[in-house]
Design an enzyme around this catalytic site. Structure first.
Site, PDB file in Angstrom:
ATOM      1  N   ARG A  51       5.665   6.548  -2.870  1.00 39.85           N
ATOM      2  CA  ARG A  51       6.607   7.667  -2.811  1.00 39.85           C
ATOM      3  C   ARG A  51       8.044   7.175  -2.955  1.00 39.85           C
ATOM      4  O   ARG A  51       8.878   7.839  -3.565  1.00 39.85           O
ATOM      5  CB  ARG A  51       6.408   8.446  -1.506  1.00 39.85           C
ATOM      6  CG  ARG A  51       5.046   9.135  -1.491  1.00 39.85           C
ATOM      7  CD  ARG A  51       4.954  10.173  -0.434  1.00 39.85           C
ATOM      8  NE  ARG A  51       6.030  11.133  -0.573  1.00 39.85           N
ATOM      9  CZ  ARG A  51       6.486  11.887   0.421  1.00 39.85           C
ATOM     10  NH1 ARG A  51       5.936  11.797   1.604  1.00 39.85           N
ATOM     11  NH2 ARG A  51       7.443  12.747   0.219  1.00 39.85           N
ATOM     12  N   ASN A  67      12.724  17.395   3.316  1.00 39.16           N
ATOM     13  CA  ASN A  67      12.397  16.372   2.318  1.00 39.16           C
ATOM     14  C   ASN A  67      12.822  14.991   2.795  1.00 39.16           C
ATOM     15  O   ASN A  67      13.827  14.832   3.475  1.00 39.16           O
ATOM     16  CB  ASN A  67      13.068  16.693   0.986  1.00 39.16           C
ATOM     17  CG  ASN A  67      12.562  17.996   0.405  1.00 39.16           C
ATOM     18  OD1 ASN A  67      11.546  18.508   0.872  1.00 39.16           O
ATOM     19  ND2 ASN A  67      13.247  18.526  -0.576  1.00 39.16           N
ATOM     20  N   VAL A  68      12.063  14.000   2.346  1.00 43.50           N
ATOM     21  CA  VAL A  68      12.364  12.626   2.736  1.00 43.50           C
ATOM     22  C   VAL A  68      13.027  11.859   1.583  1.00 43.50           C
ATOM     23  O   VAL A  68      13.381  10.697   1.744  1.00 43.50           O
ATOM     24  CB  VAL A  68      11.094  11.907   3.261  1.00 43.50           C
ATOM     25  CG1 VAL A  68      10.640  12.568   4.566  1.00 43.50           C
ATOM     26  CG2 VAL A  68       9.960  11.929   2.237  1.00 43.50           C
ATOM     27  N   ASP A  69      13.178  12.509   0.426  1.00 41.01           N
ATOM     28  CA  ASP A  69      13.925  11.870  -0.670  1.00 41.01           C
ATOM     29  C   ASP A  69      15.424  11.987  -0.384  1.00 41.01           C
ATOM     30  O   ASP A  69      15.836  12.687   0.543  1.00 41.01           O
ATOM     31  CB  ASP A  69      13.551  12.507  -2.024  1.00 41.01           C
ATOM     32  CG  ASP A  69      13.979  13.971  -2.127  1.00 41.01           C
ATOM     33  OD1 ASP A  69      15.181  14.268  -1.935  1.00 41.01           O
ATOM     34  OD2 ASP A  69      13.112  14.831  -2.401  1.00 41.01           O
ATOM     35  N   HIS A 108      12.440  15.509   8.797  1.00 44.00           N
ATOM     36  CA  HIS A 108      11.156  14.801   8.692  1.00 44.00           C
ATOM     37  C   HIS A 108      11.336  13.322   8.320  1.00 44.00           C
ATOM     38  O   HIS A 108      10.382  12.673   7.911  1.00 44.00           O
ATOM     39  CB  HIS A 108      10.242  15.494   7.671  1.00 44.00           C
ATOM     40  CG  HIS A 108       9.716  16.811   8.158  1.00 44.00           C
ATOM     41  ND1 HIS A 108       9.128  17.743   7.323  1.00 44.00           N
ATOM     42  CD2 HIS A 108       9.679  17.358   9.403  1.00 44.00           C
ATOM     43  CE1 HIS A 108       8.765  18.802   8.039  1.00 44.00           C
ATOM     44  NE2 HIS A 108       9.093  18.593   9.287  1.00 44.00           N
ATOM     45  N   CYS A 156      11.052   0.685  13.959  1.00 41.57           N
ATOM     46  CA  CYS A 156      10.082  -0.113  14.712  1.00 41.57           C
ATOM     47  C   CYS A 156       8.777   0.660  14.923  1.00 41.57           C
ATOM     48  O   CYS A 156       8.803   1.806  15.379  1.00 41.57           O
ATOM     49  CB  CYS A 156      10.680  -0.481  16.071  1.00 41.57           C
ATOM     50  SG  CYS A 156       9.552  -1.489  17.063  1.00 41.57           S
ATOM     51  N   GLY A 177      12.280  26.723  -1.501  1.00 47.79           N
ATOM     52  CA  GLY A 177      11.183  25.852  -1.908  1.00 47.79           C
ATOM     53  C   GLY A 177      10.361  25.248  -0.798  1.00 47.79           C
ATOM     54  O   GLY A 177      10.054  24.059  -0.839  1.00 47.79           O
ATOM     55  N   THR A 178       9.977  26.059   0.173  1.00 49.77           N
ATOM     56  CA  THR A 178       9.076  25.551   1.219  1.00 49.77           C
ATOM     57  C   THR A 178       8.025  26.611   1.519  1.00 49.77           C
ATOM     58  O   THR A 178       8.339  27.809   1.585  1.00 49.77           O
ATOM     59  CB  THR A 178       9.847  25.114   2.492  1.00 49.77           C
ATOM     60  OG1 THR A 178       8.911  24.810   3.521  1.00 49.77           O
ATOM     61  CG2 THR A 178      10.833  26.155   2.979  1.00 49.77           C
ATOM     62  N   SER A 179       6.782  26.170   1.680  1.00 46.59           N
ATOM     63  CA  SER A 179       5.664  27.112   1.764  1.00 46.59           C
ATOM     64  C   SER A 179       5.575  27.833   3.112  1.00 46.59           C
ATOM     65  O   SER A 179       4.764  28.730   3.279  1.00 46.59           O
ATOM     66  CB  SER A 179       4.349  26.375   1.498  1.00 46.59           C
ATOM     67  OG  SER A 179       4.199  25.309   2.415  1.00 46.59           O
TER      68      SER A 179
HETATM   69  P1  OAD Z   1       4.895  22.630   0.143  1.00 48.38           P
HETATM   70  O1  OAD Z   1       4.228  21.818  -0.915  1.00 48.38           O
HETATM   71  O2  OAD Z   1       4.066  23.123   1.255  1.00 48.38           O
HETATM   72  O3  OAD Z   1       5.606  23.883  -0.516  1.00 48.38           O
HETATM   73  C1  OAD Z   1       6.430  23.746  -1.645  1.00 48.38           C
HETATM   74  C2  OAD Z   1       7.005  25.091  -1.970  1.00 48.38           C
HETATM   75  O4  OAD Z   1       7.908  24.931  -3.050  1.00 48.38           O
HETATM   76  C3  OAD Z   1       5.976  26.143  -2.400  1.00 48.38           C
HETATM   77  O5  OAD Z   1       6.178  27.307  -1.639  1.00 48.38           O
HETATM   78  C4  OAD Z   1       6.288  26.378  -3.874  1.00 48.38           C
HETATM   79  O6  OAD Z   1       6.108  27.738  -4.247  1.00 48.38           O
HETATM   80  C5  OAD Z   1       7.745  26.013  -3.933  1.00 48.38           C
HETATM   81  N1  OAD Z   1       8.205  25.563  -5.267  1.00 48.38           N
HETATM   82  C6  OAD Z   1       7.498  24.931  -6.243  1.00 48.38           C
HETATM   83  N2  OAD Z   1       8.284  24.666  -7.304  1.00 48.38           N
HETATM   84  C7  OAD Z   1       9.526  25.123  -6.988  1.00 48.38           C
HETATM   85  C8  OAD Z   1      10.785  25.138  -7.667  1.00 48.38           C
HETATM   86  N3  OAD Z   1      10.926  24.617  -8.873  1.00 48.38           N
HETATM   87  N4  OAD Z   1      11.850  25.703  -7.014  1.00 48.38           N
HETATM   88  C9  OAD Z   1      11.710  26.244  -5.786  1.00 48.38           C
HETATM   89  N5  OAD Z   1      10.554  26.257  -5.110  1.00 48.38           N
HETATM   90  C10 OAD Z   1       9.471  25.691  -5.693  1.00 48.38           C
HETATM   91  O7  OAD Z   1       6.121  21.753   0.686  1.00 48.38           O
HETATM   92  P2  OAD Z   1       6.977  21.950   2.017  1.00 48.38           P
HETATM   93  O8  OAD Z   1       6.976  23.367   2.443  1.00 48.38           O
HETATM   94  O9  OAD Z   1       8.274  21.270   1.800  1.00 48.38           O
HETATM   95  O10 OAD Z   1       6.107  17.038   6.034  1.00 48.38           O
HETATM   96  O11 OAD Z   1       6.136  21.100   3.041  1.00 48.38           O
HETATM   97  C11 OAD Z   1       6.580  21.024   4.374  1.00 48.38           C
HETATM   98  C12 OAD Z   1       6.193  19.712   4.982  1.00 48.38           C
HETATM   99  O12 OAD Z   1       4.782  19.509   4.806  1.00 48.38           O
HETATM  100  C13 OAD Z   1       6.797  18.514   4.296  1.00 48.38           C
HETATM  101  O13 OAD Z   1       8.105  18.226   4.738  1.00 48.38           O
HETATM  102  C14 OAD Z   1       5.864  17.405   4.669  1.00 48.38           C
HETATM  103  C15 OAD Z   1       4.530  18.122   4.517  1.00 48.38           C
HETATM  104  O14 OAD Z   1       3.577  17.735   5.379  1.00 48.38           O
HETATM  105  C16 OAD Z   1       5.951  15.753   6.397  1.00 48.38           C
HETATM  106  O15 OAD Z   1       5.647  14.861   5.629  1.00 48.38           O
HETATM  107  C17 OAD Z   1       6.216  15.517   7.841  1.00 48.38           C
END
Ligand code: OAD
Length: 239
Positions: A64, A97-99, A114, A122, A183-185
């Protein structure tokens, strides 16, 4: 035409997820070809995995790192940095996001709840602060050591661990009048609960993404589209 108007008295809280980096070429988590595809979460993203199979955990996060460091900020990241420049102290960005694409786009008032790919800490929680670590490890033997001698782990919040800096996030949430979620589910808590909290407190809540998130009902406004296309023309900042 700008669809989201920011008044001089507004304070904006932005929450981003994997979707904002999608157009930089970084896969989201839950798409069918996404980041978890091919991996079981419990094998690479839990404290148990770190204890029983640190080599796999480091292999996953090294891969990653390689992808994230090669990616470039897209117009969505840049539009948020521009919004911060206009709002100054009335703006706060919390990313799951971690990037490091937000900071490379110019964002400064941001918090990685996150963790961050570019740091390690450590594995025995000796209390030493996280260190800059951008190495791509080819084997577990190469992984660096903490000052206490224990092996380093990725500075990432694993499932079952508490996100970073929650008190600061709560303070910023309580101050905000506009919550913009991109952009988060809406499937991972506590982040998935922030919009509901903001809504209960009387704020405007806006979602931006190509499809409705799981918590869609808590938003007062939805803008359907990809972040990199929608964000550059979305905000009208009133002076
Ligand atoms: P998800 O993969 O669950 O959701 C990504 C979201 O981005 C979805 O709702 C897509 O519809 C949306 N999406 C896709 N393409 C897009 C675009 N071009 N512009 C805008 N939105 C778009 O990812 P997260 O919700 O970020 O945690 O996941 C949350 C956490 O789950 C992450 O931080 C990670 C994971 O486990 C850890 O690693 C602790």
């Amino acid at each position: 035409m700008a669809a989201v108007s920011i008044a001089p008295t507004d304070r904006v809280f932005v929450l981003t997820g994997a979707g904002i980096s999608a157009e930089s070429g970084l896969p989201t988590f839950r798409a069918s070809d996404g980041l978890w595809a091919g991996y079981r979460i419990e094998d690479v993203c839990t404290p148990e995995a770190l204890r029983s199979n640190p080599a796999d955990v480091w292999a996953f996060y090294s891969a990653r790192r390689e992808n994230a460091f090669a990616a470039k900020p897209n117009p969505g990241h840049i539009a948020l940095a521009e919004l911060e420049r206009k709002l100054g102290g009335r703006y706060f960005l919390c990313t799951q996001n971690v990037d490091d694409l937000h900071e490379r786009a110019g964002s400064e008032r941001l918090l990685h709840m996150h963790g961050e790919l570019s740091k390690s800490r450590c594995s025995q929680q000796c209390g030493a602060p996280p260190v800059e670590d951008r190495r791509i490890y080819k084997s577990l033997e190469e992984v660096g050591r903490c000052v206490c001698g224990a092996r380093l782990r990725p500075h990432i919040v694993f499932f079952g661990e508490i996100p970073l800096e929650m008190p600061r996030i709560e303070r910023e949430l309580m101050k905000s009048t506009v919550m913009i979620v991109i952009g988060t589910s809406g499937s991972v808590y506590p982040a998935a609960g922030f919009a509901q909290q903001a809504r209960y407190a009387g704020g405007r809540t806006i979602y931006i993404g190509p499809e409705p998130p799981l918590n869609a009902s808590v938003f007062t406004q939805s803008v359907t589209g990809n972040a990199a296309e929608v964000l550059p023309d979305l905000f009208a900042v009133q002076s």
